[in-house]
Design a protein around this motif. Structure first.
Motif, PDB file in Angstrom:
ATOM      1  N   PRO A   4      -9.818  10.289   0.326  1.00  0.00           N
ATOM      2  CA  PRO A   4      -9.743   9.577  -1.095  1.00  0.00           C
ATOM      3  C   PRO A   4     -10.926   9.943  -1.881  1.00  0.00           C
ATOM      4  O   PRO A   4     -12.132  10.414  -1.664  1.00  0.00           O
ATOM      5  CB  PRO A   4      -9.780   8.704  -0.874  1.00  0.00           C
ATOM      6  CG  PRO A   4      -9.793   8.220  -0.002  1.00  0.00           C
ATOM      7  CD  PRO A   4      -9.736   9.584   1.265  1.00  0.00           C
ATOM      8  N   LEU A   5     -11.180   9.988  -3.229  1.00  0.00           N
ATOM      9  CA  LEU A   5     -12.122  10.178  -3.973  1.00  0.00           C
ATOM     10  C   LEU A   5     -13.056   8.741  -3.915  1.00  0.00           C
ATOM     11  O   LEU A   5     -14.089   8.961  -3.922  1.00  0.00           O
ATOM     12  CB  LEU A   5     -11.471  10.304  -5.935  1.00  0.00           C
ATOM     13  CG  LEU A   5     -12.940  10.302  -6.512  1.00  0.00           C
ATOM     14  CD1 LEU A   5     -14.093  12.422  -6.079  1.00  0.00           C
ATOM     15  CD2 LEU A   5     -11.991  10.902  -7.797  1.00  0.00           C
ATOM     16  N   TYR A   6     -12.494   7.658  -4.324  1.00  0.00           N
ATOM     17  CA  TYR A   6     -13.234   6.291  -4.058  1.00  0.00           C
ATOM     18  C   TYR A   6     -12.687   5.569  -2.339  1.00  0.00           C
ATOM     19  O   TYR A   6     -11.623   6.358  -2.129  1.00  0.00           O
ATOM     20  CB  TYR A   6     -12.785   5.847  -4.940  1.00  0.00           C
ATOM     21  CG  TYR A   6     -13.369   6.421  -6.238  1.00  0.00           C
ATOM     22  CD1 TYR A   6     -14.109   6.244  -6.455  1.00  0.00           C
ATOM     23  CD2 TYR A   6     -12.157   7.084  -7.227  1.00  0.00           C
ATOM     24  CE1 TYR A   6     -14.736   6.983  -8.253  1.00  0.00           C
ATOM     25  CE2 TYR A   6     -12.743   6.931  -8.142  1.00  0.00           C
ATOM     26  CZ  TYR A   6     -13.573   7.564  -8.641  1.00  0.00           C
ATOM     27  OH  TYR A   6     -13.413   8.304 -10.007  1.00  0.00           O
ATOM     28  N   TYR A   7     -14.023   5.193  -2.146  1.00  0.00           N
ATOM     29  CA  TYR A   7     -14.049   4.197  -0.736  1.00  0.00           C
ATOM     30  C   TYR A   7     -15.425   3.200  -1.418  1.00  0.00           C
ATOM     31  O   TYR A   7     -15.833   4.247  -1.902  1.00  0.00           O
ATOM     32  CB  TYR A   7     -13.345   4.648   0.298  1.00  0.00           C
ATOM     33  CG  TYR A   7     -14.394   6.135   0.541  1.00  0.00           C
ATOM     34  CD1 TYR A   7     -15.346   6.062   1.275  1.00  0.00           C
ATOM     35  CD2 TYR A   7     -13.426   7.356   0.419  1.00  0.00           C
ATOM     36  CE1 TYR A   7     -16.589   6.852   1.092  1.00  0.00           C
ATOM     37  CE2 TYR A   7     -15.121   8.771   0.199  1.00  0.00           C
ATOM     38  CZ  TYR A   7     -16.095   8.218   1.441  1.00  0.00           C
ATOM     39  OH  TYR A   7     -17.045   9.377   1.930  1.00  0.00           O
ATOM     40  N   ILE A   8     -15.266   2.809  -0.036  1.00  0.00           N
ATOM     41  CA  ILE A   8     -15.615   1.498   0.388  1.00  0.00           C
ATOM     42  C   ILE A   8     -16.784   1.923   1.719  1.00  0.00           C
ATOM     43  O   ILE A   8     -15.798   2.469   2.560  1.00  0.00           O
ATOM     44  CB  ILE A   8     -15.224  -0.143  -0.031  1.00  0.00           C
ATOM     45  CG1 ILE A   8     -14.748  -0.520   1.071  1.00  0.00           C
ATOM     46  CG2 ILE A   8     -15.341  -0.016  -1.384  1.00  0.00           C
ATOM     47  CD1 ILE A   8     -14.176  -2.325   1.139  1.00  0.00           C
ATOM     48  N   ARG A  19     -17.942   2.172   8.553  1.00  0.00           N
ATOM     49  CA  ARG A  19     -16.735   2.059   8.467  1.00  0.00           C
ATOM     50  C   ARG A  19     -16.641   2.438   7.000  1.00  0.00           C
ATOM     51  O   ARG A  19     -17.094   1.974   5.808  1.00  0.00           O
ATOM     52  CB  ARG A  19     -15.525   1.354   8.484  1.00  0.00           C
ATOM     53  CG  ARG A  19     -16.952   1.379  10.413  1.00  0.00           C
ATOM     54  CD  ARG A  19     -15.528   0.208  11.355  1.00  0.00           C
ATOM     55  NE  ARG A  19     -15.524   0.135  12.912  1.00  0.00           N
ATOM     56  CZ  ARG A  19     -16.893  -0.679  13.346  1.00  0.00           C
ATOM     57  NH1 ARG A  19     -17.181  -1.448  12.597  1.00  0.00           N
ATOM     58  NH2 ARG A  19     -16.968  -0.207  14.071  1.00  0.00           N
ATOM     59  N   GLN A  20     -15.602   3.927   6.643  1.00  0.00           N
ATOM     60  CA  GLN A  20     -14.915   3.727   5.109  1.00  0.00           C
ATOM     61  C   GLN A  20     -13.849   3.055   4.736  1.00  0.00           C
ATOM     62  O   GLN A  20     -13.163   3.796   5.997  1.00  0.00           O
ATOM     63  CB  GLN A  20     -14.874   5.434   5.217  1.00  0.00           C
ATOM     64  CG  GLN A  20     -16.363   6.089   5.096  1.00  0.00           C
ATOM     65  CD  GLN A  20     -16.610   7.436   4.784  1.00  0.00           C
ATOM     66  OE1 GLN A  20     -15.363   8.199   5.397  1.00  0.00           O
ATOM     67  NE2 GLN A  20     -17.528   7.686   4.751  1.00  0.00           N
ATOM     68  N   TYR A  21     -13.659   2.816   3.887  1.00  0.00           N
ATOM     69  CA  TYR A  21     -11.848   2.184   4.084  1.00  0.00           C
ATOM     70  C   TYR A  21     -11.264   2.479   2.492  1.00  0.00           C
ATOM     71  O   TYR A  21     -12.550   2.330   1.254  1.00  0.00           O
ATOM     72  CB  TYR A  21     -11.605   0.201   4.110  1.00  0.00           C
ATOM     73  CG  TYR A  21     -12.637  -0.007   5.425  1.00  0.00           C
ATOM     74  CD1 TYR A  21     -11.555  -0.113   6.077  1.00  0.00           C
ATOM     75  CD2 TYR A  21     -14.095  -0.266   5.581  1.00  0.00           C
ATOM     76  CE1 TYR A  21     -11.706  -0.663   7.322  1.00  0.00           C
ATOM     77  CE2 TYR A  21     -14.106  -0.601   7.008  1.00  0.00           C
ATOM     78  CZ  TYR A  21     -12.930  -1.589   7.863  1.00  0.00           C
ATOM     79  OH  TYR A  21     -13.671  -1.249   8.874  1.00  0.00           O
ATOM     80  N   LEU A  42      -3.709   7.805  12.730  1.00  0.00           N
ATOM     81  CA  LEU A  42      -4.391   8.518  11.880  1.00  0.00           C
ATOM     82  C   LEU A  42      -6.240   7.673  11.511  1.00  0.00           C
ATOM     83  O   LEU A  42      -6.926   7.983  11.045  1.00  0.00           O
ATOM     84  CB  LEU A  42      -3.736   8.476  10.079  1.00  0.00           C
ATOM     85  CG  LEU A  42      -2.754   9.657  10.260  1.00  0.00           C
ATOM     86  CD1 LEU A  42      -1.914   9.692   8.672  1.00  0.00           C
ATOM     87  CD2 LEU A  42      -2.657  11.603  10.168  1.00  0.00           C
ATOM     88  N   PHE A  43      -5.757   7.030  11.730  1.00  0.00           N
ATOM     89  CA  PHE A  43      -6.857   5.554  11.707  1.00  0.00           C
ATOM     90  C   PHE A  43      -7.222   5.040  12.680  1.00  0.00           C
ATOM     91  O   PHE A  43      -6.686   5.082  13.840  1.00  0.00           O
ATOM     92  CB  PHE A  43      -6.816   4.635  10.352  1.00  0.00           C
ATOM     93  CG  PHE A  43      -6.284   5.765   9.560  1.00  0.00           C
ATOM     94  CD1 PHE A  43      -7.249   5.763   8.155  1.00  0.00           C
ATOM     95  CD2 PHE A  43      -4.972   5.670   8.662  1.00  0.00           C
ATOM     96  CE1 PHE A  43      -7.438   6.729   7.716  1.00  0.00           C
ATOM     97  CE2 PHE A  43      -4.998   6.250   7.862  1.00  0.00           C
ATOM     98  CZ  PHE A  43      -5.792   6.756   7.394  1.00  0.00           C
ATOM     99  N   LYS A  44      -8.547   4.470  13.048  1.00  0.00           N
ATOM    100  CA  LYS A  44      -8.966   3.647  14.634  1.00  0.00           C
ATOM    101  C   LYS A  44      -8.133   2.133  13.581  1.00  0.00           C
ATOM    102  O   LYS A  44      -8.144   2.169  12.668  1.00  0.00           O
ATOM    103  CB  LYS A  44     -10.594   3.572  13.604  1.00  0.00           C
ATOM    104  CG  LYS A  44     -11.773   4.381  14.148  1.00  0.00           C
ATOM    105  CD  LYS A  44     -12.948   4.608  14.171  1.00  0.00           C
ATOM    106  CE  LYS A  44     -13.687   5.505  13.689  1.00  0.00           C
ATOM    107  NZ  LYS A  44     -15.309   5.334  12.882  1.00  0.00           N
ATOM    108  N   PRO A  45      -8.103   1.395  14.797  1.00  0.00           N
ATOM    109  CA  PRO A  45      -7.469   0.679  14.846  1.00  0.00           C
ATOM    110  C   PRO A  45      -7.966  -0.944  14.062  1.00  0.00           C
ATOM    111  O   PRO A  45      -7.404  -1.259  13.312  1.00  0.00           O
ATOM    112  CB  PRO A  45      -8.162  -0.584  16.491  1.00  0.00           C
ATOM    113  CG  PRO A  45      -7.993   1.242  17.914  1.00  0.00           C
ATOM    114  CD  PRO A  45      -8.459   1.948  16.469  1.00  0.00           C
ATOM    115  N   SER A  46      -9.046  -0.504  13.942  1.00  0.00           N
ATOM    116  CA  SER A  46     -10.449  -1.457  12.290  1.00  0.00           C
ATOM    117  C   SER A  46      -9.599  -0.826  11.187  1.00  0.00           C
ATOM    118  O   SER A  46     -10.049  -1.969  10.642  1.00  0.00           O
ATOM    119  CB  SER A  46     -11.605  -1.193  12.783  1.00  0.00           C
ATOM    120  OG  SER A  46     -12.231  -0.459  12.041  1.00  0.00           O
ATOM    121  N   GLY A  47      -9.176   0.372  11.095  1.00  0.00           N
ATOM    122  CA  GLY A  47      -8.532   1.242   9.703  1.00  0.00           C
ATOM    123  C   GLY A  47      -9.410   1.492   8.861  1.00  0.00           C
ATOM    124  O   GLY A  47      -9.095   2.043   7.725  1.00  0.00           O
ATOM    125  N   ALA A  48     -10.456   2.027  10.282  1.00  0.00           N
ATOM    126  CA  ALA A  48     -11.004   2.933   8.896  1.00  0.00           C
ATOM    127  C   ALA A  48     -11.185   4.220   9.528  1.00  0.00           C
ATOM    128  O   ALA A  48     -10.036   4.411  10.144  1.00  0.00           O
ATOM    129  CB  ALA A  48     -12.751   2.495   9.569  1.00  0.00           C
TER     130      ALA A  48
END
Length: 49
Positions: A4-8, A19-21, A42-48
């Protein structure tokens, strides 16, 4: 899927990994995965990403 264009991007204070969320984007991707019967997460277990 493109990112996505924006993430933290917080840094984990324990292991120092950045990590990117983007929760709404993650949910969209997971819904597509479920609807298309993809078995690979599609994602790591942490949600990243």
């Amino acid at each position: 899927m493109s990112k996505p264009l924006y993430y933290i991007s917080p840094t984990d204070p324990v292991d120092g990994e950045t990590r990117q969320y983007n929760d709404l984007w993650r949910r969209k991707c997971e819904m597509q995965r479920l609807l298309n019967f993809w078995t690979e997460p599609l994602f790591k277990p942490s949600g990243a990403h």
